[in-house]
Design an enzyme around this catalytic site. Structure first.
Site, mmCIF file in Angstrom:
data_model
loop_
_atom_site.group_PDB
_atom_site.id
_atom_site.type_symbol
_atom_site.label_atom_id
_atom_site.label_comp_id
_atom_site.label_asym_id
_atom_site.label_seq_id
_atom_site.Cartn_x
_atom_site.Cartn_y
_atom_site.Cartn_z
ATOM 1 N N ASP A 59 66.430 5.272 -60.457
ATOM 2 C CA ASP A 59 65.693 5.576 -61.669
ATOM 3 C C ASP A 59 65.667 4.275 -62.474
ATOM 4 O O ASP A 59 66.483 3.382 -62.250
ATOM 5 C CB ASP A 59 66.396 6.696 -62.442
ATOM 6 C CG ASP A 59 65.703 7.029 -63.738
ATOM 7 O OD1 ASP A 59 64.453 7.025 -63.764
ATOM 8 O OD2 ASP A 59 66.396 7.287 -64.731
ATOM 9 N N LEU A 60 64.739 4.176 -63.405
ATOM 10 C CA LEU A 60 64.602 2.924 -64.156
ATOM 11 C C LEU A 60 65.264 2.991 -65.528
ATOM 12 O O LEU A 60 66.272 2.336 -65.778
ATOM 13 C CB LEU A 60 63.116 2.572 -64.292
ATOM 14 C CG LEU A 60 62.775 1.286 -65.050
ATOM 15 C CD1 LEU A 60 63.466 0.080 -64.430
ATOM 16 C CD2 LEU A 60 61.259 1.090 -65.085
ATOM 17 N N ASP A 61 64.714 3.814 -66.398
ATOM 18 C CA ASP A 61 65.256 3.928 -67.756
ATOM 19 C C ASP A 61 66.640 4.563 -67.726
ATOM 20 O O ASP A 61 66.808 5.684 -67.256
ATOM 21 C CB ASP A 61 64.340 4.778 -68.636
ATOM 22 C CG ASP A 61 62.995 4.102 -68.892
ATOM 23 O OD1 ASP A 61 62.908 2.888 -68.684
ATOM 24 O OD2 ASP A 61 62.051 4.800 -69.289
ATOM 25 N N TRP A 79 58.379 7.260 -80.646
ATOM 26 C CA TRP A 79 58.190 8.663 -81.004
ATOM 27 C C TRP A 79 58.376 8.860 -82.507
ATOM 28 O O TRP A 79 57.653 9.655 -83.133
ATOM 29 C CB TRP A 79 59.166 9.553 -80.233
ATOM 30 C CG TRP A 79 58.778 9.820 -78.814
ATOM 31 C CD1 TRP A 79 59.497 9.527 -77.686
ATOM 32 C CD2 TRP A 79 57.576 10.445 -78.356
ATOM 33 N NE1 TRP A 79 58.810 9.912 -76.563
ATOM 34 C CE2 TRP A 79 57.631 10.481 -76.944
ATOM 35 C CE3 TRP A 79 56.443 10.959 -78.996
ATOM 36 C CZ2 TRP A 79 56.611 11.024 -76.161
ATOM 37 C CZ3 TRP A 79 55.418 11.501 -78.226
ATOM 38 C CH2 TRP A 79 55.500 11.530 -76.827
ATOM 39 N N ARG A 127 64.789 12.549 -72.462
ATOM 40 C CA ARG A 127 65.194 11.672 -71.358
ATOM 41 C C ARG A 127 64.802 12.270 -70.018
ATOM 42 O O ARG A 127 65.111 13.418 -69.714
ATOM 43 C CB ARG A 127 66.702 11.429 -71.393
ATOM 44 C CG ARG A 127 67.160 10.736 -72.664
ATOM 45 C CD ARG A 127 68.632 10.442 -72.636
ATOM 46 N NE ARG A 127 68.936 9.406 -71.656
ATOM 47 C CZ ARG A 127 70.168 9.086 -71.272
ATOM 48 N NH1 ARG A 127 71.185 9.741 -71.763
ATOM 49 N NH2 ARG A 127 70.368 8.132 -70.394
ATOM 50 N N LYS A 184 51.629 6.935 -79.156
ATOM 51 C CA LYS A 184 53.033 6.665 -78.827
ATOM 52 C C LYS A 184 53.131 5.602 -77.751
ATOM 53 O O LYS A 184 53.912 4.653 -77.854
ATOM 54 C CB LYS A 184 53.729 7.956 -78.365
ATOM 55 C CG LYS A 184 55.225 7.773 -78.057
ATOM 56 C CD LYS A 184 55.500 7.429 -76.616
ATOM 57 C CE LYS A 184 56.979 7.135 -76.386
ATOM 58 N NZ LYS A 184 57.265 6.764 -74.998
#
EC number: 5.4.2.6
Length: 210
Positions: free
Chosen positions: A8-10, A24, A44, A75
């Site tokens: 996964d990245l974030d 946001w 998330r 956003k």
């Protein structure tokens, strides 16, 4: 035998939580909607439109689909501008060394992220060339906890699903990895998941698993 690791990245390679929060919050303030870090935490691993719907739970009015699309674009435009702040120094500790070690072992590595900005983030981090494949939000219709992005990453790598390990920081990501039939490795918040096959306190421990 594990032949590939899908990251996964974030939250695994880099933390963009604060940037997402700022973007946001920017939209929420414009619309006079209450938004805080606790609400942001619920976003998330969630797709952009699903995140918007969570944010709009606090809204005093109902938004049409076209209005929602406009808010989502606002956003994202703000977020993409914030991403320009990123540099290789923003990678989470020890990630770069782990990536190099896996490549030296002949293990393929890929990104499996719901973000549509994954390639942009990797470019600013200066590590795009390290990955054998990148599967992101532009490749799929269904975001996590659907397994689509991990299945797509494996297909791009040319590796069977059962030969892949996924490393995730969100419980929805662990759920997606298990649905894909892959080894699910948890870091940070994902360690709360009962579905995780391994829970790491240090990403370097990944090397002893694969």
């Amino acid at each position: 035998m594990i032949k590939a690791v899908i990251f996964d990245l974030d939250g695994v390679i880099v933390s963009t939580d604060q940037l997402h929060y700022e973007a946001w919050k920017h939209v929420a303030d414009q619309e006079d909607i209450y938004f805080d870090e606790k609400i942001n935490h619920r976003l998330r691993g969630v797709s952009r439109m699903d995140s918007l719907n969570i944010m709009l739970e606090k809204a005093d009015k109902t938004y049409s689909e076209s209005e929602k699309e406009k808010l989502a674009k606002t956003k994202n435009d703000y977020y993409v501008d914030l991403l320009k702040q990123l540099s290789p120094n923003d990678m989470l500790p020890h990630v770069y060394d782990v990536l190099l070690n896996l490549k030296e072992q002949g293990i393929k590595i890929a990104i499996g992220s719901s973000s549509r900005n994954a390639k942009t983030i990797l470019k600013y981090l200066g590590i795009s060339c390290l990955f054998d494949a990148i599967a992101d939000g532009t490749d799929i219709e269904n975001s996590k906890p659907a397994p689509d992005v991990f299945l797509r990453a494996a297909e791009k790598l040319g590796v069977s699903y059962s030969s892949c390990a996924v490393i995730e920081d969100a419980t929805v990501g662990i759920e997606a990895a298990k649905k894909a039939g892959m080894l699910a490795i948890a870091v940070f918040d994902a360690k709360k998941s009962e579905q995780a096959d391994h829970k790491l306190d240090d990403i370097r421990d990944l090397l002893s698993i694969v």
